[in-house]
Design a protein around this motif. Structure first.
Motif, PDB file in Angstrom:
ATOM      1  N   LYS A  39       0.081  75.231  32.933  1.00 14.08           N
ATOM      2  CA  LYS A  39       1.249  74.350  32.963  1.00 14.08           C
ATOM      3  C   LYS A  39       1.748  74.157  34.394  1.00 14.08           C
ATOM      4  O   LYS A  39       2.086  73.039  34.802  1.00 14.08           O
ATOM      5  CB  LYS A  39       2.356  74.948  32.104  1.00 14.08           C
ATOM      6  N   ARG A  40       1.791  75.252  35.150  1.00  8.53           N
ATOM      7  CA  ARG A  40       2.249  75.189  36.545  1.00  8.53           C
ATOM      8  C   ARG A  40       1.312  74.332  37.393  1.00  8.53           C
ATOM      9  O   ARG A  40       1.758  73.489  38.175  1.00  8.53           O
ATOM     10  CB  ARG A  40       2.310  76.610  37.095  1.00  8.53           C
ATOM     11  N   LYS A  41      -0.001  74.507  37.209  1.00 10.92           N
ATOM     12  CA  LYS A  41      -0.989  73.728  37.971  1.00 10.92           C
ATOM     13  C   LYS A  41      -0.925  72.248  37.614  1.00 10.92           C
ATOM     14  O   LYS A  41      -1.057  71.386  38.476  1.00 10.92           O
ATOM     15  CB  LYS A  41      -2.397  74.273  37.712  1.00 10.92           C
ATOM     16  N   ARG A  42      -0.699  71.970  36.329  1.00 16.15           N
ATOM     17  CA  ARG A  42      -0.589  70.580  35.867  1.00 16.15           C
ATOM     18  C   ARG A  42       0.623  69.907  36.489  1.00 16.15           C
ATOM     19  O   ARG A  42       0.561  68.747  36.913  1.00 16.15           O
ATOM     20  CB  ARG A  42      -0.508  70.558  34.339  1.00 16.15           C
ATOM     21  N   ASN A  43       1.736  70.616  36.576  1.00 13.29           N
ATOM     22  CA  ASN A  43       2.947  70.054  37.181  1.00 13.29           C
ATOM     23  C   ASN A  43       2.807  69.881  38.688  1.00 13.29           C
ATOM     24  O   ASN A  43       3.444  68.996  39.269  1.00 13.29           O
ATOM     25  CB  ASN A  43       4.160  70.918  36.853  1.00 13.29           C
ATOM     26  N   LEU A  44       1.992  70.700  39.318  1.00 15.70           N
ATOM     27  CA  LEU A  44       1.776  70.575  40.760  1.00 15.70           C
ATOM     28  C   LEU A  44       0.919  69.359  41.107  1.00 15.70           C
ATOM     29  O   LEU A  44       0.913  68.911  42.248  1.00 15.70           O
ATOM     30  CB  LEU A  44       1.114  71.848  41.310  1.00 15.70           C
ATOM     31  N   ARG A  45       0.178  68.835  40.125  1.00 21.18           N
ATOM     32  CA  ARG A  45      -0.644  67.645  40.356  1.00 21.18           C
ATOM     33  C   ARG A  45       0.207  66.406  40.623  1.00 21.18           C
ATOM     34  O   ARG A  45      -0.206  65.510  41.349  1.00 21.18           O
ATOM     35  CB  ARG A  45      -1.498  67.357  39.116  1.00 21.18           C
ATOM     36  N   LYS A  46       1.368  66.360  40.003  1.00 22.21           N
ATOM     37  CA  LYS A  46       2.225  65.177  40.117  1.00 22.21           C
ATOM     38  C   LYS A  46       2.819  65.062  41.516  1.00 22.21           C
ATOM     39  O   LYS A  46       3.124  66.070  42.148  1.00 22.21           O
ATOM     40  CB  LYS A  46       3.376  65.275  39.105  1.00 22.21           C
ATOM     41  N   GLY A  47       2.985  63.841  41.956  1.00 24.48           N
ATOM     42  CA  GLY A  47       3.605  63.604  43.249  1.00 24.48           C
ATOM     43  C   GLY A  47       5.106  63.801  43.182  1.00 24.48           C
ATOM     44  O   GLY A  47       5.674  63.984  42.105  1.00 24.48           O
ATOM     45  N   SER A  48       5.736  63.779  44.333  1.00 23.54           N
ATOM     46  CA  SER A  48       7.178  63.957  44.393  1.00 23.54           C
ATOM     47  C   SER A  48       7.719  63.129  45.545  1.00 23.54           C
ATOM     48  O   SER A  48       6.941  62.623  46.365  1.00 23.54           O
ATOM     49  CB  SER A  48       7.496  65.432  44.588  1.00 23.54           C
ATOM     50  N   LEU A  49       9.020  63.002  45.618  1.00 28.48           N
ATOM     51  CA  LEU A  49       9.641  62.272  46.717  1.00 28.48           C
ATOM     52  C   LEU A  49      10.242  63.248  47.717  1.00 28.48           C
ATOM     53  O   LEU A  49      10.694  64.337  47.355  1.00 28.48           O
ATOM     54  CB  LEU A  49      10.750  61.357  46.182  1.00 28.48           C
ATOM     55  N   VAL A  50      10.235  62.850  48.978  1.00 24.06           N
ATOM     56  CA  VAL A  50      10.852  63.662  50.031  1.00 24.06           C
ATOM     57  C   VAL A  50      12.363  63.629  49.821  1.00 24.06           C
ATOM     58  O   VAL A  50      12.931  62.587  49.475  1.00 24.06           O
ATOM     59  CB  VAL A  50      10.479  63.099  51.425  1.00 24.06           C
ATOM     60  N   ALA A  51      13.010  64.766  50.028  1.00 20.21           N
ATOM     61  CA  ALA A  51      14.458  64.852  49.859  1.00 20.21           C
ATOM     62  C   ALA A  51      15.169  63.938  50.863  1.00 20.21           C
ATOM     63  O   ALA A  51      14.649  63.677  51.952  1.00 20.21           O
ATOM     64  CB  ALA A  51      14.924  66.294  50.051  1.00 20.21           C
ATOM     65  N   VAL A  52      16.335  63.468  50.495  1.00 20.23           N
ATOM     66  CA  VAL A  52      17.109  62.558  51.349  1.00 20.23           C
ATOM     67  C   VAL A  52      17.440  63.228  52.690  1.00 20.23           C
ATOM     68  O   VAL A  52      17.419  62.591  53.744  1.00 20.23           O
ATOM     69  CB  VAL A  52      18.401  62.113  50.628  1.00 20.23           C
ATOM     70  N   ALA A  53      17.705  64.542  52.651  1.00 18.84           N
ATOM     71  CA  ALA A  53      18.040  65.274  53.871  1.00 18.84           C
ATOM     72  C   ALA A  53      16.877  65.320  54.861  1.00 18.84           C
ATOM     73  O   ALA A  53      17.089  65.348  56.076  1.00 18.84           O
ATOM     74  CB  ALA A  53      18.458  66.692  53.517  1.00 18.84           C
ATOM     75  N   ASP A  54      15.646  65.308  54.358  1.00 14.85           N
ATOM     76  CA  ASP A  54      14.459  65.387  55.218  1.00 14.85           C
ATOM     77  C   ASP A  54      13.876  64.026  55.568  1.00 14.85           C
ATOM     78  O   ASP A  54      13.032  63.927  56.462  1.00 14.85           O
ATOM     79  CB  ASP A  54      13.376  66.217  54.531  1.00 14.85           C
ATOM     80  N   SER A  55      14.296  62.985  54.886  1.00 21.14           N
ATOM     81  CA  SER A  55      13.670  61.680  55.064  1.00 21.14           C
ATOM     82  C   SER A  55      13.871  61.106  56.462  1.00 21.14           C
ATOM     83  O   SER A  55      13.020  60.370  56.959  1.00 21.14           O
ATOM     84  CB  SER A  55      14.174  60.694  54.018  1.00 21.14           C
ATOM     85  N   LYS A  56      14.978  61.455  57.116  1.00 27.23           N
ATOM     86  CA  LYS A  56      15.224  60.969  58.476  1.00 27.23           C
ATOM     87  C   LYS A  56      14.165  61.514  59.432  1.00 27.23           C
ATOM     88  O   LYS A  56      13.626  60.789  60.269  1.00 27.23           O
ATOM     89  CB  LYS A  56      16.621  61.382  58.930  1.00 27.23           C
ATOM     90  N   ARG A  57      13.846  62.812  59.289  1.00 32.46           N
ATOM     91  CA  ARG A  57      12.825  63.434  60.133  1.00 32.46           C
ATOM     92  C   ARG A  57      11.446  62.841  59.887  1.00 32.46           C
ATOM     93  O   ARG A  57      10.678  62.605  60.815  1.00 32.46           O
ATOM     94  CB  ARG A  57      12.781  64.934  59.884  1.00 32.46           C
ATOM     95  N   VAL A  58      11.131  62.577  58.611  1.00 29.62           N
ATOM     96  CA  VAL A  58       9.837  61.990  58.257  1.00 29.62           C
ATOM     97  C   VAL A  58       9.735  60.585  58.828  1.00 29.62           C
ATOM     98  O   VAL A  58       8.689  60.183  59.348  1.00 29.62           O
ATOM     99  CB  VAL A  58       9.648  61.978  56.728  1.00 29.62           C
ATOM    100  N   LYS A  59      10.817  59.833  58.767  1.00 33.48           N
ATOM    101  CA  LYS A  59      10.833  58.469  59.294  1.00 33.48           C
ATOM    102  C   LYS A  59      10.544  58.441  60.787  1.00 33.48           C
ATOM    103  O   LYS A  59       9.791  57.587  61.279  1.00 33.48           O
ATOM    104  CB  LYS A  59      12.191  57.828  59.002  1.00 33.48           C
ATOM    105  N   ILE A  60      11.109  59.395  61.530  1.00 33.41           N
ATOM    106  CA  ILE A  60      10.857  59.489  62.969  1.00 33.41           C
ATOM    107  C   ILE A  60       9.396  59.804  63.242  1.00 33.41           C
ATOM    108  O   ILE A  60       8.769  59.228  64.134  1.00 33.41           O
ATOM    109  CB  ILE A  60      11.789  60.546  63.612  1.00 33.41           C
ATOM    110  N   MET A  61       8.820  60.702  62.442  1.00 33.28           N
ATOM    111  CA  MET A  61       7.398  61.057  62.621  1.00 33.28           C
ATOM    112  C   MET A  61       6.473  59.890  62.305  1.00 33.28           C
ATOM    113  O   MET A  61       5.413  59.750  62.912  1.00 33.28           O
ATOM    114  CB  MET A  61       7.030  62.238  61.716  1.00 33.28           C
ATOM    115  N   MET A  62       6.872  59.045  61.342  1.00 27.63           N
ATOM    116  CA  MET A  62       6.019  57.948  60.921  1.00 27.63           C
ATOM    117  C   MET A  62       6.016  56.771  61.888  1.00 27.63           C
ATOM    118  O   MET A  62       5.114  55.958  61.875  1.00 27.63           O
ATOM    119  CB  MET A  62       6.468  57.456  59.546  1.00 27.63           C
ATOM    120  N   GLN A  63       7.037  56.646  62.732  1.00 31.88           N
ATOM    121  CA  GLN A  63       7.120  55.498  63.653  1.00 31.88           C
ATOM    122  C   GLN A  63       6.071  55.561  64.734  1.00 31.88           C
ATOM    123  O   GLN A  63       5.730  56.546  65.252  1.00 31.88           O
ATOM    124  CB  GLN A  63       8.495  55.424  64.277  1.00 31.88           C
TER     125      GLN A  63
END
Length: 63
Positions: A39-63
């Motif tokens: 069950k744990r492995k099956r749930n780990l297969r699914k994607g997820s979204l980056v948290a709002v608090a971290d999205s600013k840092r990810v956006k800077i890295m992606m530019q």
């Protein structure tokens, strides 16, 4: 001054959704899978979204 380079690792790790958020994969799925439940492995297969608090840092890295 030269242009900023994007983080190439971040480019390969994250994908941008249509609404502008970032998709990511879940951790703890690479090895020692025998000790984890199915069950744990099956749930780990699914994607997820980056948290709002971290999205600013990810956006800077992606530019």
């Amino acid at each position: 001054m030269p242009k900023m380079k994007s983080n190439r690792g971040a480019r390969k790790t994250f994908k941008v959704t249509a609404s502008g958020r970032f998709k990511r994969k879940k951790a703890f799925r690479s090895h020692i899978l025998t000790s984890k439940t199915t069950k744990r492995k099956r749930n780990l297969r699914k994607g997820s979204l980056v948290a709002v608090a971290d999205s600013k840092r990810v956006k800077i890295m992606m530019q």
